[in-house]
Enzyme design. Structure first.
Site, PDB file in Angstrom:
ATOM      1  N   ARG A   1      49.202  43.422  30.133  1.00  5.80           N
ATOM      2  CA  ARG A   1      48.229  43.502  30.673  1.00  5.80           C
ATOM      3  C   ARG A   1      47.029  43.186  29.678  1.00  5.80           C
ATOM      4  O   ARG A   1      46.014  42.893  29.681  1.00  5.80           O
ATOM      5  CB  ARG A   1      47.960  44.747  31.376  1.00  5.80           C
ATOM      6  CG  ARG A   1      46.633  45.205  31.634  1.00  5.80           C
ATOM      7  CD  ARG A   1      46.106  46.188  32.584  1.00  5.80           C
ATOM      8  NE  ARG A   1      47.241  47.308  32.523  1.00  5.80           N
ATOM      9  CZ  ARG A   1      46.987  48.292  31.765  1.00  5.80           C
ATOM     10  NH1 ARG A   1      45.902  48.439  30.787  1.00  5.80           N
ATOM     11  NH2 ARG A   1      47.813  49.356  31.754  1.00  5.80           N
TER      12      ARG A   1
ATOM     13  N   TYR B   1      27.365  30.112  44.353  1.00  5.79           N
ATOM     14  CA  TYR B   1      28.473  30.094  45.190  1.00  5.79           C
ATOM     15  C   TYR B   1      28.359  31.349  46.095  1.00  5.79           C
ATOM     16  O   TYR B   1      28.134  32.410  45.380  1.00  5.79           O
ATOM     17  CB  TYR B   1      29.622  30.167  44.314  1.00  5.79           C
ATOM     18  CG  TYR B   1      30.883  30.469  44.855  1.00  5.79           C
ATOM     19  CD1 TYR B   1      31.593  29.728  45.926  1.00  5.79           C
ATOM     20  CD2 TYR B   1      31.656  31.485  44.503  1.00  5.79           C
ATOM     21  CE1 TYR B   1      32.644  30.091  46.457  1.00  5.79           C
ATOM     22  CE2 TYR B   1      32.899  31.955  45.276  1.00  5.79           C
ATOM     23  CZ  TYR B   1      33.071  31.105  46.111  1.00  5.79           C
ATOM     24  OH  TYR B   1      34.399  31.369  46.853  1.00  5.79           O
TER      25      TYR B   1
ATOM     26  N   ASP C   1      27.733  29.627  34.789  1.00  7.70           N
ATOM     27  CA  ASP C   1      29.093  29.213  35.521  1.00  7.70           C
ATOM     28  C   ASP C   1      29.211  27.952  35.435  1.00  7.70           C
ATOM     29  O   ASP C   1      28.453  27.211  35.996  1.00  7.70           O
ATOM     30  CB  ASP C   1      28.981  29.768  36.976  1.00  7.70           C
ATOM     31  CG  ASP C   1      30.305  29.400  37.693  1.00  7.70           C
ATOM     32  OD1 ASP C   1      31.062  28.736  37.320  1.00  7.70           O
ATOM     33  OD2 ASP C   1      30.450  30.284  38.584  1.00  7.70           O
TER      34      ASP C   1
ATOM     35  N   LYS D   1      39.617  25.606  39.452  1.00 11.95           N
ATOM     36  CA  LYS D   1      39.124  24.180  39.871  1.00 11.95           C
ATOM     37  C   LYS D   1      39.487  23.066  39.104  1.00 11.95           C
ATOM     38  O   LYS D   1      40.608  22.726  38.683  1.00 11.95           O
ATOM     39  CB  LYS D   1      37.631  24.250  40.335  1.00 11.95           C
ATOM     40  CG  LYS D   1      36.989  25.805  40.776  1.00 11.95           C
ATOM     41  CD  LYS D   1      37.524  25.673  42.259  1.00 11.95           C
ATOM     42  CE  LYS D   1      36.865  26.753  42.769  1.00 11.95           C
ATOM     43  NZ  LYS D   1      37.543  27.636  43.965  1.00 11.95           N
TER      44      LYS D   1
END
Ligand code: PLP
Length: 385
Positions: free
Chosen positions: A50, A102, A174, A199
């Site tokens: 982690r 978005y 972004d 993406k």
């Protein structure tokens, strides 16, 4: 000093041949959650996945180099990346975000503001007076999305970053729609770059992931610590897959944007189409800024059908090469209806303010043959005649 590597070389080969155990050419996938201590009170370079993992670090290093940042944190999704940046905003401070961002980002910002974790101002960032008014309130963070989703509005990152810095705000961009292959916000003044690696960076529609790249090493350290505390770091397998996708980022996106330019020109000349939103068209309001700050116009576009929702329904039911699905940036072409799919979470009022109508369709243009893509749209639009 060694010659600085071209981003194409970094994408294709960063970390190749770095395996010290067996000399593997492709950096190996390290799935182990835990790592041997070298002895009592002697932790090795890795302890627990982690916190840090060699495969994830390989991806982070590649993304940081591609974006020109000091370092990167790889997260489990694009939304986790957005939220990681938001976690750095002190309670009660203001976040300024685009009114047409978005839908998932919009929903998250609104929900966190409703819980009083910060204040939010959604602003039309193409309107200088609205931006100036928001910056006068002394925000902690200015969030930019350019080109915006789904209307492909383009804002000037350099100009907005300078204004935000003067107002004491950090700037996050972004960069999901273009990827570092076509736009590098840190070189234009941004402090953070956010990605949904789901993406273009992964590019094959088979991994959900995200990343934050920071310009300042102190921000990288703070983001890394927070990601470890909250556990939003991405899985090693996903990091391996995303790095595999990054290897072909440049040729994919360059070929896809050639197809997109052809699709945009075709739609622009079609009588059933009211307007095409593609920054590569000379008529697009953001064409000049996009030409200056991007090294390509990308492979995303949207278009508004004169026949509204009914026309949109007919087109998505008629296409055969384009698939009706959310998401973007994969090698296959997708069509989405923002009002009922990606931006449904915004609600009708916010959609109306942002200019997202019921006749709007968004395309993610893939790697298929240009002739097949154009023929598919032609036959789908024929159903409206
Ligand atoms: N940012 C943008 C611009 C997006 O388009 C998306 C998803 O579509 C996200 C962030 C969220 O990314 P993810 O779906 O990987 O959480």
């Amino acid at each position: 000093m060694p010659r600085a590597r071209d981003p194409r070389t970094i994408a294709a080969a960063n970390g190749v041949g770095s395996d010290t155990a067996f000399g593997a050419v492709t950096p190996p996938l390290h799935l182990s959650t835990t790592y041997l201590f070298e002895g009592f009170e002697r932790e090795g370079s890795y302890a627990y996945s982690r916190t840090a993992n060699p495969t994830r670090d390989q991806l982070a290093d590649t993304l940081a180099k591609l974006e020109g940042g000091a370092g990167a944190v790889v997260t489990s999704s694009g939304m986790a990346a957005v939220d990681l940046v938001l976690a750095r905003v002190e309670p009660g401070r203001l976040v300024v975000a685009p009114h047409d961002c978005y839908g998932g980002t919009y929903r998250l910002l609104a929900a966190r503001a409703e819980r009083r974790q910060f204040e939010i101002a959604f602003v039309n960032q193409s309107d200088p007076a609205a931006v100036a008014q928001a910056l006068e309130r002394g925000p902690a963070l200015l969030l930019i999305e350019t080109p915006s989703n789904p209307l492909m509005r383009v804002v000037d990152i350099r100009a907005l970053s300078a204004l935000a810095k003067a107002a004491g705000a950090k700037v996050a961009v972004d960069n999901t729609f273009l990827s570092p292959a076509l736009q590098q916000p840190i070189s234009l003044g941004a402090d953070y770059v956010i990605h949904s690696t789901t993406k273009y960076l992964n590019g094959h529609s088979d991994v959900v992931g995200g990343a934050v790249i920071a310009a300042d090493p102190a921000d990288v350290e703070a983001l890394t610590a927070w990601a470890n505390m909250t556990g939003v770091t991405g899985s090693p397998f996903d990091a391996y897959m995303i790095l595999r996708g990054v290897r072909t980022l440049f040729p994919r996106i360059e070929r896809q944007q050639q197809n997109a330019a052809a699709v945009a020109a075709f739609l622009d000349a079609h009588p059933a189409v009211r307007v095409v939103h593609y920054p590569g068209l000379a008529s697009h309001p953001g064409h000049k800024i996009a030409s200056a700050q991007q090294s390509g116009f990308g492979a995303m576009l949207s278009f508004d059908l004169a026949g509204g929702a009914e026309a949109a329904r007919k087109v998505v039911e008629s296409v055969q090469v384009f698939s009706l699905a959310e998401s973007l940036g994969g090698v296959e072409s997708l069509v989405a209806h923002p009002a009922t799919m990606t931006h449904v979470g915004m609600g009708p009022e916010a959609r109306a303010i942002a200019g997202i109508g019921d006749g709007l369709l968004r395309l993610s243009v893939g790697l298929e043959s240009e002739a097949d893509l154009l023929a598919d749209l032609a036959q789908a639009l024929e159903t409206l005649a």
